[in-house]
Design an enzyme around this catalytic site. Sequence first.
Site, PDB file in Angstrom:
ATOM      1  NE  ARG A 226      -4.619   4.751  -2.995  1.00  0.00           N
ATOM      2  CZ  ARG A 226      -4.445   4.304  -1.758  1.00  0.00           C
ATOM      3  NH1 ARG A 226      -4.711   5.105  -0.742  1.00  0.00           N
ATOM      4  NH2 ARG A 226      -4.014   3.091  -1.520  1.00  0.00           N
TER       5      ARG A 226
ATOM      6  CG  HIS B  43      -0.394   9.881  -0.510  1.00  0.00           C
ATOM      7  ND1 HIS B  43      -0.725  10.884   0.380  1.00  0.00           N
ATOM      8  CD2 HIS B  43      -0.745   8.718   0.082  1.00  0.00           C
ATOM      9  CE1 HIS B  43      -1.239  10.342   1.462  1.00  0.00           C
ATOM     10  NE2 HIS B  43      -1.257   9.026   1.306  1.00  0.00           N
ATOM     11  CG  ASP B  44      -4.422   8.858   0.155  1.00  0.00           C
ATOM     12  OD1 ASP B  44      -3.954   7.829  -0.380  1.00  0.00           O
ATOM     13  OD2 ASP B  44      -4.419   9.046   1.381  1.00  0.00           O
TER      14      ASP B  44
ATOM     15  CG  ASP C 244      -1.948   1.141   1.180  1.00  0.00           C
ATOM     16  OD1 ASP C 244      -2.164   1.711   0.102  1.00  0.00           O
ATOM     17  OD2 ASP C 244      -2.496   1.486   2.259  1.00  0.00           O
TER      18      ASP C 244
ATOM     19  CG  ASP D 156      -1.844   6.472   7.664  1.00  0.00           C
ATOM     20  OD1 ASP D 156      -2.171   7.192   6.707  1.00  0.00           O
ATOM     21  OD2 ASP D 156      -2.072   5.241   7.709  1.00  0.00           O
TER      22      ASP D 156
ATOM     23  CD  GLU E 282      -4.892  10.042   6.162  1.00  0.00           C
ATOM     24  OE1 GLU E 282      -5.267   9.930   4.990  1.00  0.00           O
ATOM     25  OE2 GLU E 282      -4.747   9.049   6.910  1.00  0.00           O
TER      26      GLU E 282
ATOM     27  CD  GLN F 203      -2.778  -1.353   4.563  1.00  0.00           C
ATOM     28  OE1 GLN F 203      -3.921  -1.381   4.145  1.00  0.00           O
ATOM     29  NE2 GLN F 203      -1.972  -0.332   4.340  1.00  0.00           N
TER      30      GLN F 203
ATOM     31  CG  HIS G  49      -3.057  -0.581   9.117  1.00  0.00           C
ATOM     32  ND1 HIS G  49      -4.120   0.245   8.843  1.00  0.00           N
ATOM     33  CD2 HIS G  49      -2.058  -0.143   8.310  1.00  0.00           C
ATOM     34  CE1 HIS G  49      -3.787   1.116   7.901  1.00  0.00           C
ATOM     35  NE2 HIS G  49      -2.546   0.901   7.560  1.00  0.00           N
TER      36      HIS G  49
HETATM   37  C1  GLC Z   1      -4.045   6.714   4.778  1.00  0.00           C
HETATM   38  C2  GLC Z   1      -3.089   6.941   3.630  1.00  0.00           C
HETATM   39  C3  GLC Z   1      -3.463   6.055   2.492  1.00  0.00           C
HETATM   40  C4  GLC Z   1      -3.416   4.613   2.954  1.00  0.00           C
HETATM   41  C5  GLC Z   1      -4.263   4.422   4.208  1.00  0.00           C
HETATM   42  C6  GLC Z   1      -4.002   3.087   4.843  1.00  0.00           C
HETATM   43  O1  GLC Z   1      -5.320   7.083   4.466  1.00  0.00           O
HETATM   44  O2  GLC Z   1      -3.090   8.292   3.260  1.00  0.00           O
HETATM   45  O3  GLC Z   1      -2.612   6.235   1.387  1.00  0.00           O
HETATM   46  O4  GLC Z   1      -3.889   3.766   1.941  1.00  0.00           O
HETATM   47  O5  GLC Z   1      -3.972   5.386   5.184  1.00  0.00           O
HETATM   48  O6  GLC Z   1      -2.827   3.116   5.599  1.00  0.00           O
END
Ligand code: GLC
Length: 634
Positions: free
Chosen positions: A529, A404-405, A152, A295, A337, A263, A195
């Site tokens: 992405r 990045h998302d 990921d 995150d 985040e 994860q 995770h």
């Molecule tokens: C957050 C990250 C994303 C990732 C997710 C799982 O949202 O920005 O890119 O897939 O966490 O860790």
Amino acid sequence: MLEAWSYARDADGRRAEIEIDSKGSKTMSAVKNEKQNRRRVFDVRLEKYYEELKDLYMGLYNDEEAFEYFIRMLKKSYRERKQSLREMDIRRADNPDMHHSNDMVGMMLYTENFAGDLKGVKDRLDYFKECGIKYVHLMPLLDSPEDSARSDGGYAVSDFRKVRPDLGTMEDLEKLAGSCHRRGIRVCLDFVMNHTSEDHEWAKAAREGDPLAQSRYYFYDDWDIPSAFEQTMPQVFPETAPGNFTFFEDMGKIVMTTFYPFQWDLNYCNPMVFNDMTDNMLYLANRGIDIVRLDAVPYIWKELGTKCRNLPQVHTLVRIMNIACRVVCPGVLLLGEVVMEPSKVLPYFGTEERPECDMLYNVTTMASIWHSMATRDVRLLVHQLRQIEYVPSNCIFQNYLRCHDDIGWGLDYDFLGLFGATEAPHKKYLNDWFTGKWQGSPSRGELYNDSEWMQDARLCGTTASLCGIETALKEGDEEALDRAIAADVMLHALILTLRGIPVFYSGDEIGMLNDYGYSDDPGRQADSRNIHRGKMDWEHAEERHDTSTPMGKLFGEIQKLVNTRKTNEIFHSDAHVYPVNTGDNRVLGMEREYGGKKMLAVFNFSPEFVDTEIETVGRIEPYGFRWLFGIGRD
Ligand code: GLC
């Protein structure tokens, strides 16, 4: 002869004198004093928060032994903190709002895409200077499975204390952080706390049947509890990773996997998980990380019968982590985040007395900006900016166009309903617009998690491609190209105008286009992405110095804006920033007020000339913008 050298300060900021002999070495008593002073600093800091810390911790875990372990862990982390970092903590304690300054501009980047590895990034530090960057967010770089289909993008961490070998070592990271600090640049790193990868040593031990290790995750023998959870738990990746649990045949167990099956969700009801993860966070802070990005933080506490997001316990944990930083490494900031609507995001700032995150993503503003591009109507954006107008000044937003998302369309549909728009058709309109399906749209993006039944597809693509630069270049349409570049510059001007820290997504400053190559890579093709996670082409990037090229035009304009912001205090994050009426729904007006000065900014979200009602602005060009200093509406 003994000279006194002011060396450090105690927790209250008082200077502690250290003796130095004529040869410049510290005397024995000085070394002893230093040690005592250090101990005192920790004790004084801890004392300040102890009662609150204990109340919070015991309220959640009611476990004295675990609490004592936590305190010992804090002490150990403090002891291990390098002197240079401690000194930085002290300097920042003198000026805790340093990151509110108008010269703070951030950039987020993937080490491998930007410069191959950490040493490569260190060799490119001049580029940050050129771009006016004072804060670099290095995307996940800790050890994670080599197979990109199981990593990921690095968000599946298999070792929180090891750098991915292809990117370098922990020592390289420390060196890079040191070089950044010497240049006044802060370093941000993801702390993926919801995770671990299934390759993490805890997960491996759990897989082998170790009950203690299993208690660090959510393990089940049958579907009774997982099915009950599924009743109320929404899905994060309904298409690419449906469901919140995974059955592993080899173990005959079901594991909670909210994100991808590889994860595994950590179980924060277990205090050892929290203790060890906080220890990991402080370990990274001690390597020189200045900003820790928490995150997916809303997801860390799970409870049956709830959505398992934003539960009160999450706020308790974040507050405790904030205290841990204040005690061990007060110079370190937490960036949460929280990709959700404002009513969910704002509580993560905590209160002035009990702050949680120091910085948060201005996510709804970002999505509302793109909505305004597709609709050429700024009313929703104005409404959104009013929601956040009075956020206290200690709460700093990160303003961004792309990251990045994907872009999720979490807009205020109640408000849009006033104009007859409804959620699913509106999302479809936006997606059609930005994937270029809508007639006349120059945008080129791709959908993400496009699920027929959820009707909640999200969007991927770089700023340049979404603004139409890609299409104009392909079609060789000069006029369209100028318009697309103007739109791209206007959007950057807007994020530089909003209150908070503007953060660029690396490559956007030179108009990097979508990278379609990802669809040929078996490990990356399932995740769209990757379309906006392309490699920086440095040879091509040389064109940024030639203003006759599209890249040069864009880069030059953005740099001019950054420099203007840097040298003008009106852009300080403590300014009052609010929307003003321009007399036309296609044009956004904003004012900034700081230190008795005013500034007016206007942004045209349409490809037409617009006559505004603002005298000092008058007619504004297609996708044009103005920054007018010393001027307000009245
Ligand atoms: C957050 C990250 C994303 C990732 C997710 C799982 O949202 O920005 O890119 O897939 O966490 O860790």
